[in-house]
Design a protein around this motif. Structure first.
Motif, PDB file in Angstrom:
ATOM      1  N   LYS A  74     -15.790  -0.709 -20.196  1.00 26.54           N
ATOM      2  CA  LYS A  74     -16.542  -1.383 -19.127  1.00 26.54           C
ATOM      3  C   LYS A  74     -15.586  -1.931 -18.076  1.00 26.54           C
ATOM      4  O   LYS A  74     -15.834  -1.828 -16.865  1.00 26.54           O
ATOM      5  CB  LYS A  74     -17.383  -2.524 -19.712  1.00 26.54           C
ATOM      6  N   ILE A  75     -14.489  -2.519 -18.546  1.00 28.27           N
ATOM      7  CA  ILE A  75     -13.508  -3.091 -17.616  1.00 28.27           C
ATOM      8  C   ILE A  75     -12.885  -1.996 -16.759  1.00 28.27           C
ATOM      9  O   ILE A  75     -12.788  -2.123 -15.534  1.00 28.27           O
ATOM     10  CB  ILE A  75     -12.403  -3.838 -18.388  1.00 28.27           C
ATOM     11  N   LYS A  76     -12.451  -0.912 -17.407  1.00 33.59           N
ATOM     12  CA  LYS A  76     -11.781   0.167 -16.684  1.00 33.59           C
ATOM     13  C   LYS A  76     -12.714   0.817 -15.663  1.00 33.59           C
ATOM     14  O   LYS A  76     -12.262   1.288 -14.614  1.00 33.59           O
ATOM     15  CB  LYS A  76     -11.258   1.217 -17.667  1.00 33.59           C
ATOM     16  N   ALA A  77     -14.014   0.849 -15.976  1.00 35.38           N
ATOM     17  CA  ALA A  77     -14.971   1.427 -15.034  1.00 35.38           C
ATOM     18  C   ALA A  77     -15.158   0.527 -13.820  1.00 35.38           C
ATOM     19  O   ALA A  77     -15.347   1.005 -12.698  1.00 35.38           O
ATOM     20  CB  ALA A  77     -16.315   1.666 -15.721  1.00 35.38           C
ATOM     21  N   LYS A  78     -15.077  -0.796 -14.037  1.00 32.03           N
ATOM     22  CA  LYS A  78     -15.338  -1.745 -12.951  1.00 32.03           C
ATOM     23  C   LYS A  78     -14.069  -2.177 -12.228  1.00 32.03           C
ATOM     24  O   LYS A  78     -14.076  -2.371 -11.014  1.00 32.03           O
ATOM     25  CB  LYS A  78     -16.067  -2.978 -13.518  1.00 32.03           C
ATOM     26  N   VAL A  79     -12.972  -2.349 -12.992  1.00 34.97           N
ATOM     27  CA  VAL A  79     -11.701  -2.796 -12.406  1.00 34.97           C
ATOM     28  C   VAL A  79     -10.606  -1.852 -12.894  1.00 34.97           C
ATOM     29  O   VAL A  79      -9.803  -2.204 -13.763  1.00 34.97           O
ATOM     30  CB  VAL A  79     -11.368  -4.248 -12.814  1.00 34.97           C
ATOM     31  N   ASN A 179      -5.280   0.214  -1.280  1.00 34.57           N
ATOM     32  CA  ASN A 179      -5.890  -0.365  -2.483  1.00 34.57           C
ATOM     33  C   ASN A 179      -7.290  -0.868  -2.176  1.00 34.57           C
ATOM     34  O   ASN A 179      -7.734  -1.896  -2.681  1.00 34.57           O
ATOM     35  CB  ASN A 179      -5.014  -1.506  -3.013  1.00 34.57           C
ATOM     36  N   GLN A 180      -8.005  -0.113  -1.340  1.00 40.40           N
ATOM     37  CA  GLN A 180      -9.332  -0.500  -0.876  1.00 40.40           C
ATOM     38  C   GLN A 180     -10.242  -0.885  -2.045  1.00 40.40           C
ATOM     39  O   GLN A 180     -10.350  -0.179  -3.038  1.00 40.40           O
ATOM     40  CB  GLN A 180      -9.971   0.667  -0.114  1.00 40.40           C
ATOM     41  N   GLY A 181     -10.881  -2.044  -1.918  1.00 35.90           N
ATOM     42  CA  GLY A 181     -11.791  -2.527  -2.946  1.00 35.90           C
ATOM     43  C   GLY A 181     -11.125  -3.397  -3.986  1.00 35.90           C
ATOM     44  O   GLY A 181     -11.802  -4.117  -4.718  1.00 35.90           O
ATOM     45  N   ASP A 221     -13.134  -7.578  10.271  1.00 35.57           N
ATOM     46  CA  ASP A 221     -14.158  -8.202   9.434  1.00 35.57           C
ATOM     47  C   ASP A 221     -14.177  -7.624   8.019  1.00 35.57           C
ATOM     48  O   ASP A 221     -14.768  -8.214   7.108  1.00 35.57           O
ATOM     49  CB  ASP A 221     -15.543  -8.028  10.060  1.00 35.57           C
ATOM     50  N   GLN A 222     -13.567  -6.438   7.849  1.00 38.37           N
ATOM     51  CA  GLN A 222     -13.562  -5.814   6.528  1.00 38.37           C
ATOM     52  C   GLN A 222     -12.463  -6.363   5.620  1.00 38.37           C
ATOM     53  O   GLN A 222     -12.439  -6.068   4.425  1.00 38.37           O
ATOM     54  CB  GLN A 222     -13.382  -4.287   6.666  1.00 38.37           C
ATOM     55  N   ILE A 223     -11.545  -7.146   6.183  1.00 35.70           N
ATOM     56  CA  ILE A 223     -10.520  -7.785   5.356  1.00 35.70           C
ATOM     57  C   ILE A 223     -11.107  -9.086   4.822  1.00 35.70           C
ATOM     58  O   ILE A 223     -11.341 -10.030   5.559  1.00 35.70           O
ATOM     59  CB  ILE A 223      -9.229  -8.057   6.152  1.00 35.70           C
ATOM     60  N   GLU A 224     -11.348  -9.098   3.538  1.00 32.46           N
ATOM     61  CA  GLU A 224     -12.052 -10.204   2.895  1.00 32.46           C
ATOM     62  C   GLU A 224     -11.071 -11.163   2.223  1.00 32.46           C
ATOM     63  O   GLU A 224     -10.143 -10.728   1.534  1.00 32.46           O
ATOM     64  CB  GLU A 224     -13.023  -9.635   1.855  1.00 32.46           C
ATOM     65  N   THR A 225     -11.262 -12.444   2.428  1.00 33.81           N
ATOM     66  CA  THR A 225     -10.457 -13.463   1.764  1.00 33.81           C
ATOM     67  C   THR A 225     -11.063 -13.782   0.409  1.00 33.81           C
ATOM     68  O   THR A 225     -12.248 -14.088   0.309  1.00 33.81           O
ATOM     69  CB  THR A 225     -10.397 -14.751   2.597  1.00 33.81           C
ATOM     70  N   ARG A 232      -8.602  -8.471   0.215  1.00 34.40           N
ATOM     71  CA  ARG A 232      -8.929  -7.083  -0.064  1.00 34.40           C
ATOM     72  C   ARG A 232      -9.698  -6.499   1.114  1.00 34.40           C
ATOM     73  O   ARG A 232     -10.309  -7.221   1.894  1.00 34.40           O
ATOM     74  CB  ARG A 232      -9.764  -6.938  -1.335  1.00 34.40           C
ATOM     75  N   VAL A 233      -9.641  -5.176   1.228  1.00 33.62           N
ATOM     76  CA  VAL A 233     -10.499  -4.453   2.168  1.00 33.62           C
ATOM     77  C   VAL A 233     -11.759  -4.068   1.407  1.00 33.62           C
ATOM     78  O   VAL A 233     -11.682  -3.459   0.334  1.00 33.62           O
ATOM     79  CB  VAL A 233      -9.783  -3.202   2.728  1.00 33.62           C
ATOM     80  N   LYS A 234     -12.904  -4.422   1.938  1.00 31.35           N
ATOM     81  CA  LYS A 234     -14.167  -4.188   1.249  1.00 31.35           C
ATOM     82  C   LYS A 234     -14.397  -2.695   1.007  1.00 31.35           C
ATOM     83  O   LYS A 234     -13.996  -1.850   1.789  1.00 31.35           O
ATOM     84  CB  LYS A 234     -15.338  -4.731   2.075  1.00 31.35           C
ATOM     85  N   MET A 235     -15.094  -2.403  -0.101  1.00 26.49           N
ATOM     86  CA  MET A 235     -15.433  -1.026  -0.417  1.00 26.49           C
ATOM     87  C   MET A 235     -16.696  -0.580   0.303  1.00 26.49           C
ATOM     88  O   MET A 235     -16.882   0.595   0.567  1.00 26.49           O
ATOM     89  CB  MET A 235     -15.656  -0.877  -1.923  1.00 26.49           C
TER      90      MET A 235
END
Length: 238
Positions: A74-79, A179-181, A221-225, A232-235
């Protein structure tokens, strides 16, 4: 950055149903400066996965409900870029092989020596940060939602309009885009732009991101704090 990464920007999720063992691992991790969240089951930890970004997961195998090895998947699929350390009494060679084949990155058997446990943790985090450093191939080009970066010519444009970035801004943006997302900590971003004669600290990263957002226009705006962690850059971008 080596072991200097062991600070409050590295988040660790400990999943262990035995309270004394869980609190012991958490105590050792906290003393190293890591930010630690404790869970008594994989189901509880699944909720935490949606709340924040963790760089390392410490899992028991024998958990109530979903097992630790099932939770690994589950972890590897999500992160996918996270690291997973199994800490368990399942010490037979075939158990260790099974855990590693299911996606665990390392394995410590119980009862464990705290110094060995911490050494394994530090090694995984060090490896994780090395893997997160952008592997920029000569001549590679990345296109994301109107943003185009050429890592050979160091040219970047948005919606066809050329942008003029400093070398540090270019490297920082490159790390985020490649490393988007995924959340990159300030330490990982420092690694991406650190160089000869350049001394970078966390506040410098914040200043660079502020400047980048202004130069990038709509893409900024896609660079999220991610508060207390990094950026991160949003997916979810077209």
């Amino acid at each position: 950055m080596g072991e200097s990464l062991a600070d409050g920007n590295v988040r660790v999720l400990v999943v262990e149903d035995e309270q004394e063992i869980r609190e012991l691992m958490a105590l050792h991790l906290l003393r190293q400066g890591y930010r630690v969240t404790e869970c008594g089951s994989a189901e509880e930890a699944m909720v935490e996965l949606d709340k924040g970004s963790y760089q390392l997961f410490v899992l028991d195998w024998m958990l109530p409900g979903m097992s630790g090895v099932d939770f690994v998947e589950k972890i590897k699929a999500k992160v996918p870029k996270s690291s997973i350390l199994m800490v368990t009494a399942m010490a037979e060679p075939h158990d260790i092989v099974a855990g590693l084949e299911r996606g665990a990155d390392d394995y410590v058997t119980k009862p464990f020596n705290p110094s060995v446990f911490l050494a394994r943790v530090k090694a995984l985090i060090r490896r994780s940060n090395e893997d997160m450093a952008p592997a920029i191939a000569s001549g590679s080009e990345v296109k994301v939602a109107g943003l185009k970066m050429n890592f050979k010519t160091y040219e970047v444009s948005y919606q066809g309009e050329p942008l003029h970035l400093t070398p540090s801004e270019f490297k920082l943006l490159g790390a985020l885009v490649q490393n988007q997302g995924c959340v990159l900590t300030r330490e990982q971003l420092i690694e991406s732009i650190q160089g000869e004669g350049i001394n970078v600290v966390g506040r410098t990263i914040d200043t660079h991101v502020f400047g980048l957002r202004k130069k990038l226009g709509g893409f900024g705006d896609q660079i999220e704090t991610i508060r207390g962690v990094g950026y991160r850059v949003k997916m979810d971008i077209a």
